[in-house]
Write an enzyme that holds these catalytic residues in place. Structure first.
Site, PDB file in Angstrom:
ATOM      1  N   ASN A  58      -0.386  11.904   3.482  1.00  0.00           N
ATOM      2  CA  ASN A  58       0.847  11.299   3.970  1.00  0.00           C
ATOM      3  C   ASN A  58       1.475  10.822   2.668  1.00  0.00           C
ATOM      4  OD1 ASN A  58      -0.055  11.248   6.466  1.00  0.00           O
ATOM      5  ND2 ASN A  58       0.372   9.150   7.014  1.00  0.00           N
ATOM      6  N   ASP A  93       3.741   7.804  13.022  1.00  0.00           N
ATOM      7  CA  ASP A  93       2.956   7.460  12.073  1.00  0.00           C
ATOM      8  C   ASP A  93       2.593   5.785  12.216  1.00  0.00           C
ATOM      9  OD1 ASP A  93       1.206   7.808  10.073  1.00  0.00           O
ATOM     10  OD2 ASP A  93       2.658   6.998   8.498  1.00  0.00           O
ATOM     11  N   HIS A 137      -1.404   2.010   0.571  1.00  0.00           N
ATOM     12  CA  HIS A 137      -0.108   2.329   0.755  1.00  0.00           C
ATOM     13  C   HIS A 137       0.837   1.692  -0.303  1.00  0.00           C
ATOM     14  CE1 HIS A 137      -1.480   2.541   5.040  1.00  0.00           C
ATOM     15  NE2 HIS A 137      -0.870   3.720   4.894  1.00  0.00           N
ATOM     16  N   GLY A 138       1.864   2.286  -0.613  1.00  0.00           N
ATOM     17  CA  GLY A 138       2.799   1.777  -1.595  1.00  0.00           C
ATOM     18  C   GLY A 138       2.662   2.360  -3.017  1.00  0.00           C
ATOM     19  N   HIS A 197      -3.977   8.691   3.978  1.00  0.00           N
ATOM     20  CA  HIS A 197      -2.914   7.601   3.913  1.00  0.00           C
ATOM     21  C   HIS A 197      -2.866   7.057   2.443  1.00  0.00           C
ATOM     22  CE1 HIS A 197      -1.821   7.358   8.397  1.00  0.00           C
ATOM     23  NE2 HIS A 197      -2.880   8.263   8.413  1.00  0.00           N
ATOM     24  N   GLY A 198      -1.736   6.576   2.268  1.00  0.00           N
ATOM     25  CA  GLY A 198      -1.368   6.111   0.835  1.00  0.00           C
ATOM     26  C   GLY A 198      -1.549   7.297  -0.177  1.00  0.00           C
ATOM     27  N   GLY A 199      -0.970   8.269   0.112  1.00  0.00           N
ATOM     28  CA  GLY A 199      -1.087   9.424  -0.592  1.00  0.00           C
ATOM     29  C   GLY A 199      -0.376   9.425  -1.861  1.00  0.00           C
ATOM     30  N   SER A 200       0.799   8.848  -2.125  1.00  0.00           N
ATOM     31  CA  SER A 200       1.618   8.954  -3.156  1.00  0.00           C
ATOM     32  C   SER A 200       0.949   8.102  -4.365  1.00  0.00           C
ATOM     33  CB  SER A 200       2.864   7.934  -2.744  1.00  0.00           C
ATOM     34  OG  SER A 200       3.822   8.398  -1.959  1.00  0.00           O
TER      35      SER A 200
END
Length: 278
Positions: A228, A81, A178-179, A206-209
């Site tokens: 992700n 990644d 992200h984060g 991306h930055g899926g949390s």
């Protein structure tokens, strides 16, 4: 069962779900992800981010990830990644990774295009699919701020980029970061649908949390086939350790590691249920 990125994304496309991709910089993370995936009987992606090189060197954690994938009871892709250096990508390919993401999103378009073409050519001799990023999130992998807002992916530019590079999956920018989110993210999910329809490729979040279940579901309907997820899983592990230390006098480190693993596994399972529509 070890499979490549193209194969696992084909499964997701056929059944209209998104494959969860989780960073696994240690054995506890690997176990948490695979145990949850096997319990639900769903495919999954084990990821190693280049920024984790100081935490878990690719040469050490990579073979562990590949062997764990081979032993798994579900399809597993082992994925590199946010790789910014092609020689680092070569290391992953030689270890046996079956998916790689070249990240040239901070570079000028022409340079990103040229390097992504090189990444695709490099992966051709291996059983490996290639993901690339176009546009830029508001933060870099790991949550560090870029100092500016997101650069949203232009759909027409995405068509040209995908056609000229020959990539297997595209990570567009549509409002994620992200984060850990400080506020609810506002996502341009219509942009996802347009890019998916125009390019004909599976798209990656991306930055899926920290994204809401509703936004996940809409994004998947609109063409997201890989999500992700790591920050909130890792945060859950930290909280589990804090809780255990507050509750009792712990003597052995492995008790802390297992507590983190169990809670991360529960967090992964919760995410996988949403990604797979369970």
């Amino acid at each position: 069962m070890l499979v490549n990125l193209r194969e696992i994304l084909k499964l997701a496309e056929e059944k209209h779900f998104a494959v969860g991709a989780f960073n696994t910089p240690n054995l506890e993370c690997i176990h948490a992800v695979l145990h949850a995936a096997e319990r639900l009987n769903v495919p999954v992606i084990l990821s190693h981010a280049q920024l984790h090189e100081d935490v878990a060197p690719l040469a050490e954690i990579g073979p562990v990830m590949v062997q764990a994938a081979k032993m798994a009871k579900v399809p597993v892709c082992v994925h590199l990644d946010h790789c910014e250096k092609l020689d680092y990508m070569r290391q992953a390919l030689d270890i046996g990774f079956t998916g790689v993401m070249y990240d040239g999103s901070t570079l000028p378009y022409a340079e990103n295009l040229a390097n992504t073409k090189k990444a695709v050519a490099m992966a051709k001799g291996y059983n490996c699919g290639v993901e690339a990023e176009l546009g830029a999130l508001a933060s870099r992998e790991g949550g560090a701020s870029t100092g500016s807002g997101p650069v949203y992916t232009d759909s027409d530019e995405a068509v040209t980029f995908c056609a000229e590079t020959g990539i297997d999956a595209l990570a567009p920018s549509f409002g994620t970061a992200h984060g850990i989110y400080k506020s609810k993210p506002v996502l341009d999910l219509d942009r996802v649908k347009i890019i998916a329809e125009k390019t004909g490729l599976p798209l990656v979040m991306h930055g899926g949390s920290g994204v809401s279940p509703e936004d996940y579901r809409t994004g998947i309907t609109n063409g997201l086939r890989k999500i992700n997820y790591y920050s909130y899983m890792s945060k859950a592990g930290v909280q589990a350790v804090k809780t255990l230390l507050e509750a009792e006098n712990v003597t052995f480190f492995h008790d802390l590691a297992l507590a983190a693993q169990n809670v991360m596994e529960a967090d992964v399972e919760k995410a996988l249920r949403v990604f797979n529509g369970l």
